[in-house]
Every structure is written in structure tokens, then in C-alpha cells.
Design a protein around this motif. Structure first.
Motif, PDB file in Angstrom:
ATOM      1  N   GLY A   1       2.650   8.684   4.553  1.00 55.18           N
ATOM      2  CA  GLY A   1       1.965   7.559   5.165  1.00 55.18           C
ATOM      3  C   GLY A   1       2.522   6.224   4.726  1.00 55.18           C
ATOM      4  O   GLY A   1       3.557   6.132   4.054  1.00 55.18           O
ATOM      5  N   HIS A   2       1.825   5.177   5.136  1.00 56.34           N
ATOM      6  CA  HIS A   2       2.217   3.787   4.876  1.00 56.34           C
ATOM      7  C   HIS A   2       1.405   3.231   3.718  1.00 56.34           C
ATOM      8  O   HIS A   2       0.243   3.594   3.519  1.00 56.34           O
ATOM      9  CB  HIS A   2       1.960   2.954   6.141  1.00 56.34           C
ATOM     10  N   LEU A   3       1.986   2.340   2.940  1.00 57.39           N
ATOM     11  CA  LEU A   3       1.275   1.731   1.817  1.00 57.39           C
ATOM     12  C   LEU A   3       0.003   1.053   2.317  1.00 57.39           C
ATOM     13  O   LEU A   3       0.020   0.299   3.286  1.00 57.39           O
ATOM     14  CB  LEU A   3       2.170   0.706   1.115  1.00 57.39           C
TER      15      LEU A   3
ATOM     16  N   GLU B   1      -5.925   8.259 -10.802  1.00 53.78           N
ATOM     17  CA  GLU B   1      -5.878   6.968 -11.495  1.00 53.78           C
ATOM     18  C   GLU B   1      -5.920   5.765 -10.547  1.00 53.78           C
ATOM     19  O   GLU B   1      -6.040   4.631 -10.990  1.00 53.78           O
ATOM     20  CB  GLU B   1      -4.616   6.889 -12.366  1.00 53.78           C
ATOM     21  N   THR B   2      -5.823   5.999  -9.243  1.00 51.93           N
ATOM     22  CA  THR B   2      -5.956   4.903  -8.266  1.00 51.93           C
ATOM     23  C   THR B   2      -7.192   5.135  -7.397  1.00 51.93           C
ATOM     24  O   THR B   2      -7.215   4.685  -6.243  1.00 51.93           O
ATOM     25  CB  THR B   2      -4.703   4.790  -7.371  1.00 51.93           C
ATOM     26  N   ILE B   3      -8.174   5.808  -7.896  1.00 51.68           N
ATOM     27  CA  ILE B   3      -9.424   6.230  -7.269  1.00 51.68           C
ATOM     28  C   ILE B   3      -9.166   7.240  -6.166  1.00 51.68           C
ATOM     29  O   ILE B   3      -9.837   8.224  -6.034  1.00 51.68           O
ATOM     30  CB  ILE B   3     -10.295   5.045  -6.769  1.00 51.68           C
ATOM     31  N   SER B   4      -8.158   7.043  -5.335  1.00 42.58           N
ATOM     32  CA  SER B   4      -7.687   8.065  -4.385  1.00 42.58           C
ATOM     33  C   SER B   4      -6.501   7.540  -3.592  1.00 42.58           C
ATOM     34  O   SER B   4      -5.361   7.799  -3.940  1.00 42.58           O
ATOM     35  CB  SER B   4      -8.804   8.556  -3.453  1.00 42.58           C
ATOM     36  N   GLY B   5      -6.727   6.787  -2.521  1.00 43.77           N
ATOM     37  CA  GLY B   5      -5.673   6.471  -1.574  1.00 43.77           C
ATOM     38  C   GLY B   5      -4.680   5.410  -2.021  1.00 43.77           C
ATOM     39  O   GLY B   5      -5.046   4.383  -2.584  1.00 43.77           O
ATOM     40  N   VAL B   6      -3.390   5.670  -1.738  1.00 41.02           N
ATOM     41  CA  VAL B   6      -2.312   4.708  -1.959  1.00 41.02           C
ATOM     42  C   VAL B   6      -1.475   4.563  -0.686  1.00 41.02           C
ATOM     43  O   VAL B   6      -1.214   3.455  -0.222  1.00 41.02           O
ATOM     44  CB  VAL B   6      -1.410   5.128  -3.141  1.00 41.02           C
ATOM     45  N   PHE B   7      -1.057   5.690  -0.136  1.00 39.46           N
ATOM     46  CA  PHE B   7      -0.334   5.713   1.138  1.00 39.46           C
ATOM     47  C   PHE B   7      -1.171   6.504   2.144  1.00 39.46           C
ATOM     48  O   PHE B   7      -1.786   7.509   1.792  1.00 39.46           O
ATOM     49  CB  PHE B   7       1.041   6.388   0.986  1.00 39.46           C
ATOM     50  N   GLN B   8      -1.152   6.043   3.409  1.00 37.96           N
ATOM     51  CA  GLN B   8      -1.958   6.708   4.420  1.00 37.96           C
ATOM     52  C   GLN B   8      -1.344   6.502   5.799  1.00 37.96           C
ATOM     53  O   GLN B   8      -0.726   5.468   6.076  1.00 37.96           O
ATOM     54  CB  GLN B   8      -3.382   6.154   4.415  1.00 37.96           C
ATOM     55  N   SER B   9      -1.554   7.478   6.670  1.00 36.58           N
ATOM     56  CA  SER B   9      -1.034   7.391   8.032  1.00 36.58           C
ATOM     57  C   SER B   9      -1.629   6.203   8.779  1.00 36.58           C
ATOM     58  O   SER B   9      -2.809   5.866   8.613  1.00 36.58           O
ATOM     59  CB  SER B   9      -1.371   8.664   8.816  1.00 36.58           C
ATOM     60  N   LEU B  10      -0.794   5.592   9.638  1.00 32.74           N
ATOM     61  CA  LEU B  10      -1.255   4.566  10.562  1.00 32.74           C
ATOM     62  C   LEU B  10      -1.531   5.218  11.923  1.00 32.74           C
ATOM     63  O   LEU B  10      -1.337   6.424  12.106  1.00 32.74           O
ATOM     64  CB  LEU B  10      -0.201   3.465  10.702  1.00 32.74           C
ATOM     65  N   ASP B  11      -1.987   4.421  12.862  1.00 31.51           N
ATOM     66  CA  ASP B  11      -2.262   4.953  14.201  1.00 31.51           C
ATOM     67  C   ASP B  11      -0.966   5.287  14.933  1.00 31.51           C
ATOM     68  O   ASP B  11       0.073   4.648  14.733  1.00 31.51           O
ATOM     69  CB  ASP B  11      -3.041   3.921  15.033  1.00 31.51           C
TER      70      ASP B  11
ATOM     71  N   GLY C   1       7.707   0.480   4.682  1.00 38.55           N
ATOM     72  CA  GLY C   1       6.463   0.653   3.944  1.00 38.55           C
ATOM     73  C   GLY C   1       5.961   2.075   3.874  1.00 38.55           C
ATOM     74  O   GLY C   1       4.911   2.334   3.282  1.00 38.55           O
ATOM     75  N   TYR C   2       6.676   3.010   4.485  1.00 40.67           N
ATOM     76  CA  TYR C   2       6.325   4.420   4.388  1.00 40.67           C
ATOM     77  C   TYR C   2       6.962   5.037   3.138  1.00 40.67           C
ATOM     78  O   TYR C   2       7.970   4.524   2.630  1.00 40.67           O
ATOM     79  CB  TYR C   2       6.791   5.192   5.632  1.00 40.67           C
ATOM     80  N   GLY C   3       6.363   6.127   2.669  1.00 39.82           N
ATOM     81  CA  GLY C   3       6.867   6.764   1.456  1.00 39.82           C
ATOM     82  C   GLY C   3       7.052   8.255   1.613  1.00 39.82           C
ATOM     83  O   GLY C   3       6.371   8.910   2.404  1.00 39.82           O
TER      84      GLY C   3
ATOM     85  N   LEU D   1      -2.362  11.594   3.692  1.00 42.18           N
ATOM     86  CA  LEU D   1      -2.836  10.652   2.677  1.00 42.18           C
ATOM     87  C   LEU D   1      -2.291  11.055   1.320  1.00 42.18           C
ATOM     88  O   LEU D   1      -2.286  12.231   0.969  1.00 42.18           O
ATOM     89  CB  LEU D   1      -4.369  10.627   2.648  1.00 42.18           C
ATOM     90  N   TYR D   2      -1.804  10.067   0.586  1.00 40.13           N
ATOM     91  CA  TYR D   2      -1.308  10.299  -0.785  1.00 40.13           C
ATOM     92  C   TYR D   2      -2.062   9.377  -1.738  1.00 40.13           C
ATOM     93  O   TYR D   2      -2.283   8.192  -1.448  1.00 40.13           O
ATOM     94  CB  TYR D   2       0.192   9.991  -0.872  1.00 40.13           C
ATOM     95  N   GLY D   3      -2.444   9.935  -2.848  1.00 37.41           N
ATOM     96  CA  GLY D   3      -3.089   9.123  -3.876  1.00 37.41           C
ATOM     97  C   GLY D   3      -3.117   9.887  -5.180  1.00 37.41           C
ATOM     98  O   GLY D   3      -2.566  10.979  -5.295  1.00 37.41           O
ATOM     99  N   LEU D   4      -3.778   9.328  -6.172  1.00 39.90           N
ATOM    100  CA  LEU D   4      -3.942  10.004  -7.449  1.00 39.90           C
ATOM    101  C   LEU D   4      -5.242   9.555  -8.083  1.00 39.90           C
ATOM    102  O   LEU D   4      -5.812   8.521  -7.694  1.00 39.90           O
ATOM    103  CB  LEU D   4      -2.752   9.768  -8.385  1.00 39.90           C
TER     104      LEU D   4
END
Length: 570
Positions: free
Chosen positions: A391-393, A369-379, A457-459, A364-367
Motif C-alpha cells: 500500500g501507500h504511506l 509499535e505504530t498502533i497498527s497502520g503505516v502503509f495502506q491501499s488507496l482507491d 509512496g508505495y512500499g 495494509l502494513y503496520g506493526l
């Protein structure tokens, strides 16, 4: 290049041909709920299910008990003079009272202000004043910390005032201090006494107040930094927190069954508040707090005896947990490990699978200023996606990568990551200038991170444009440390950089120029910093130089400082 398992997501997304832009439109509508309403909805659904198990306190709270205690505490806050949108600081390690205070602020329409339990007196003074904090809920003592003494250092008037009657020129806004303690401490409310104040009618008034709280109101402030100067305080609404944490929980598969989460991360961090507490609340998951702060042995006990199915932690925490498991060889079989703070390496992934029985790792990636999550793993991701991407947007967000001129770069090309969507901060508290630097008129938020956006859509994080050091998942801001180091009489000038560290990811290195004929050791730096700043900010390494590498225009080149250190080590 595009994986077949992503076709459904891609069909719901939109991207400009060959440009680093991606829009995940989402498959569900965002919800206009407050955190207090969310607590009530979850309680109605799972009244007798444990919401929090605090093993070190030997306490278990069901969702029904959390709601009742939150409303009682919210009513008590009202009795001692707190009004909607007043800022309430919470300064304590992981404990039941932290969780209940969080929910009480939501139910009372107050703004929760998260404070790192490692902060020292000067740091806490700056933060109180930064957001005009009106009340503080804190522990009495924890490890080497004496929170009450810190507050006396900031506001000596506390010792001679009645509870709720603080008047201090050092912190003019602060009126009430609530201490989680069995001791009677002068000038404070005892937490246990506070919750006996409300009558039944007071508590019922909190229940009736919920429809007056707007989901777009500020409910949470999470500092991006914490000491010298004016720290930045991103504001987030109930709408931000409720929805972002819902998608985080969904991405971590909390919607598929009743999960018990072993919580290794601190509640005060965005990881703890949004990714852990709020996500669990959205999906009725049970939180298990093994200890007041991270302890790998206690985490192993929680995994074994509570049969936790999910673990939350940073890479450093997993390294320590694996080390403890190698020694103890406990019977654990965890389904999902959520990893944040830094990417998961292939080696760590193998170790987690081998020693902890982890079936899936979720990045999981976030910051802040975006409360937390921006990119996250899918199944069902393969090893490449788990270990090489963040992860994926996430749903209902747009992302693009731009060059220094603000122009989108081609897919696969590094540049600065920009984010736009429902979860971007309402702004920095009373700091319009920094807010405008962060978010442009077009509503794109500048992350300051150098990023590669893939066509699917992955980063991938390439590096950081900002000078932030990430030590064991903790964001460290060099300027704050430099400003303090420069007050040392023998230091002429200092630069603080992050250098690679096998376990922590990065360690804090102070590179200093000394006054003529002066001599300074690492132990001297430690003594100069100890008690003045949080322990993780204190340099663990020092290099003495005659000069710093600079550009033609005179700007110091920190990347060259790091290169010089690494080359010298070789």
C-alpha cells in the motif's frame, strides 16, 4: 512510473530527489479525542445502529447500548477499586464482553491490556507481572482452555480469597479477577453481577469524568511477544488509536456508506483492536462476529445472512474461507476484503474475486509499535499495486529506507524501513533500554523490516531483518521457543526458523542438535511444548543436524539454516 491516479497524493507529499524518503502530509487535521469521547460522538450520530452483532452469542448491541454498558462497567471497575491508568487485562475470545470491556476501560481512563486467548499459565503469569496488571477480565472456558484454572495455577491463593482481595506472591499486582461465566468461581467477580453494582449516580460520574481524561494518556498495551523472559509492551495513547484507526477506516472506505464487517480476526490482535474495532467506531460501521474464533463455515453464514459488505482476515483465513465456499457455494457478494498479516498473492486475489465476489482488495502494513497502520491501499489500485506492494504511506507519516550505517538509500533500493509520525509508541512499558533501541533521538522508529520505498509512496517488503516468523498472520518469536526447547534433556542446542508453507505462509521448524546417543521425535517436541506455550508457537516440523552454519565471528546464520532445509527437501 508514477501513476496518474496518485497525482493528488503526490502533490501533497514531499520526497527528496532520488532518495528513499516520503512524507504524506495529510489532508485532514488530527483530532485530540479519547476513545471514550469517540464512542460518545458516534453514539450521538448513530444511537440505534448496531455496533456489534455476535452471532454465536445471539446478541446485538447498538451504539447506544454499548455506551450505556461501557459506562456501567467502568463505574463497577471504580467500585471494586480500580483507578485511572490501572492496567486491566482482557483474556477471552471474540465476544460481546470483550468489546464492552474495551470501551469501559476507555471511559474509565483505565489501560486495556490485550491478551492472546491461547496463552498458557506461565505465559499469563509473565504478562501480568510485566505491566503490573491490577485486574483481569477473562472467559471461564473456551475449547481446551480453562482460564480460571490457569489463574489458579498462577495464583493458588485465588481459591481462598474474597473477590477483589487477591494477594499472591506470584502476581503481586493482581487484585481482582472478573470471569465471564454463569458459575460462581471462588475468589472472582461474576461479570453479570459486577454490572449490577453501580447506582445511577455512579454511572453519571463516569459520564462527567470524560473531560478529565487526556487524549495523550496511555489507553492500550499490546504485547509484541508473550512468554519466557520479559516481553515488550508498547504503550499507545487515545490520540494514537483514535487517529490511526480513523485513517485506516477511511482507507477501507468505511466513510462512504454504512458497512457491515465480517470479523474473522481476533479482537485481541492489533488487527482486531485498531484496524477493526476502532476503525468501525470512527465511521459508524457494524461489526459482525461470526464465531468466538475463526471458523470459515460460520464466516460464510455471516456473509450470507447478515449481508456483510466488508471482510477482515489474513491470507490464511481467506484460503480457508475460499475452500469452504467451494464446498457450500453460498450466495455472497462482498464489496471489500481487507488483508493483513502478509501480502496478497495474485493467485489469492483471483480466488477471492471468483469465489467470494470481492470487488476490491485492500492491503495494509503496520506493526504493534505504530498502533497498527503505516502503509495502506488507496482507491482503484491495479493488480500490481494490490499484490506486489503493501500500500501507500498513510497520512501524517514520514518513511525512509536506510542502509546499515543509517544513510538513506536511493529509491528502489532495499534497506531498513524507518517510520516517524504521530502514531509511534510512547515506548515499551518500563523498558527504557529497548525503547531507545527502537526510537532514536530524532524520533525515527526502526521497524526491523527490509523494505523498498517507491517514488510514488508505495512500499514493498523484501524480507525481515528480525527473526520473526509469520505463521498465518501470527507473529512468532524464535528465541522464546528456543529457550524452552533447550530445557529438553536430550536437546543440546536448538534454532527455530520459519520455512515456507503453502497455506500458512510459514511454518515453525525446530532445528536441533542432540546429546550423544539421544533420540528425539517431533511428537516428543510437541509433548514437551504442549501446555507450556501457545499452540501456534509449537514447532510443526523438526530437523536434526550435527552443527549450525556460522560466521567467522561465531554467529549462527539462520538464513543458511533455511537454505539448507529447502535444498535438502529438493
Amino acid at each position: 512510473m508514477i501513476y496518474s491516479k496518485l497525482r493528488i497524493v503526490i502533490s501533497l507529499s514531499r520526497n527528496y530527489a532520488s532518495q528513499s524518503y516520503f512524507h504524506n502530509r495529510g489532508t485532514e487535521s488530527l483530532r485530540a479525542l479519547t476513545m471514550g469521547q469517540l464512542l460518545e460522538k458516534t453514539t450521538n450520530k448513530y444511537p440505534d445502529r448496531p455496533a456489534l452483532i455476535s452471532r454465536h452469542q445471539k446478541q446485538v448491541l447498538t451504539f447506544q447500548q454499548v455506551l450505556e454498558q461501557a459506562d456501567t462497567l467502568a463505574a463497577a471497575f471504580k467500585i471494586i477499586g480500580l483507578q485511572p491508568q490501572d492496567r486491566v487485562g482482557i483474556w477471552a475470545p471474540n465476544m460481546v464482553e470483550w468489546y464492552v470491556t474495551h470501551m469501559a476501560c476507555a471511559r474509565g481512563g483505565l489501560v486495556l491490556v490485550n491478551l492472546n486467548p491461547a496463552y498458557q499459565s506461565d505465559e499469563i503469569k509473565n504478562l501480568i507481572n510485566a505491566v503490573d496488571m491490577k485486574a483481569m477480565v477473562c472467559a471461564h472456558k473456551f475449547k481446551t482452555q480453562n482460564y480460571y484454572q490457569h489463574l489458579l495455577n498462577v495464583c493458588p491463593e485465588l481459591f481462598n480469597c474474597p473477590p477483589g482481595g487477591l494477594k499472591s506472591p506470584n502476581a503481586p499486582s493482581l487484585k481482582s479477577v472478573v470471569v465471564i461465566s454463569d458459575e460462581n468461581l471462588q475468589g472472582t467477580f461474576k461479570y453479570k453481577d459486577l454490572i449490577t453494582m453501580p447506582k445511577k449516580s455512579d454511572i453519571l460520574s463516569i459520564k462527567g469524568w470524560q473531560h478529565h481524561i487526556d487524549p495523550d494518556q496511555v489507553c492500550h498495551i499490546q504485547f509484541t511477544s508473550g512468554t519466557t523472559g520479559t516481553p515488550k509492551a508498547p504503550m499507545h495513547s487515545h490520540f494514537h488509536l483514535v487517529n490511526n484507526s480513523y485513517y485506516i477506516g477511511k482507507g477501507n472506505e468505511l466513510d462512504k456508506k454504512h458497512h457491515k464487517i465480517c470479523v474473522q480476526v481476533p479482537f485481541f490482535h492489533a488487527y482486531g483492536t485498531a484496524i477493526t474495532i476502532a476503525a468501525a467506531l470512527n465511521h459508524g460501521a457494524t461489526l459482525v462476529a461470526p464465531s468466538a474464533s475463526f471458523d470459515p463455515d460460520k464466516s460464510l453464514e455471516a456473509l450470507k445472512y447478515e449481508k456483510c459488505t466488508v471482510i477482515h482476515g489474513t491470507p490464511t483465513m481467506y484460503v480457508d474461507l475460499i475452500k469452504a465456499q467451494r464446498d457450500k457455494r453460498e450466495e455472497v457478494n462482498t464489496e471489500i476484503a481487507v488483508i493483513g498479516g502478509a501480502p496478497c498473492s495474485p493467485h489469492l486475489l483471483k480466488q477471492m474475486t471468483q469465489h467470494l465476489g470481492v470487488q476490491k482488495v485492500k492491503s495494509l502494513y503496520g506493526l504493534t509499535e505504530t498502533i497498527s497502520g503505516v502503509f495502506q491501499s488507496l482507491d482503484n489500485e491495479d493488480e500490481f499495486l494490490v499484490t506486489s506492494t503493501v500500500g501507500h504511506l498513510m497520512e501524517h507519516l514520514e518513511a525512509k529506507v536506510v542502509d546499515t550505517q543509517g544513510r538513506m538509500v536511493p529509491n528502489g533500493t532495499p534497506g531498513e524501513l524507518l517510520i516517524r509520525g504521530y502514531s509511534t509508541t510512547l515506548g515499551y512499558w518500563q523498558n527504557e533500554k529497548k525503547t531507545k533501541e527502537l526510537i532514536g533521538p530524532d524520533k525515527w522508529l526502526h521497524t526491523g523490516d527490509q523494505f523498498i520505498l517507491m517514488e510514488n509512496g508505495y512500499g514493498q517488503i523484501v524480507g525481515r531483518i528480525k527473526d520473526v516468523i509469520i505463521r498465518g498472520g501470527e507473529n512468532i518469536y524464535p528465541k522464546e521457543i528456543e529457550d524452552h526447547l533447550n530445557t529438553h534433556p536430550d536437546i543440546l542446542e536448538s534454532q527455530v526458523v520459519g520455512v515456507p508453507h503453502e497455506r500458512l505462509g510459514e511454518e515453525v521448524c525446530a532445528v536441533v542438535r542432540l546429546q550423544a546417543k539421544a533420540s528425539v521425535t517431533l511428537q516428543d517436541l510437541d509433548a514437551h511444548c504442549r501446555g507450556k506455550m501457545a499452540y501456534f508457537n509449537i514447532p510443526s516440523r523438526m530437523e536434526i543436524v550435527d552443527s549450525f552454519p556460522k560466521t567467522v565471528s561465531g554467529k549462527i546464520q539462520k538464513h543458511k539454516i533455511v537454505e539448507n532445509i529447502l535444498n535438502f527437501k529438493k
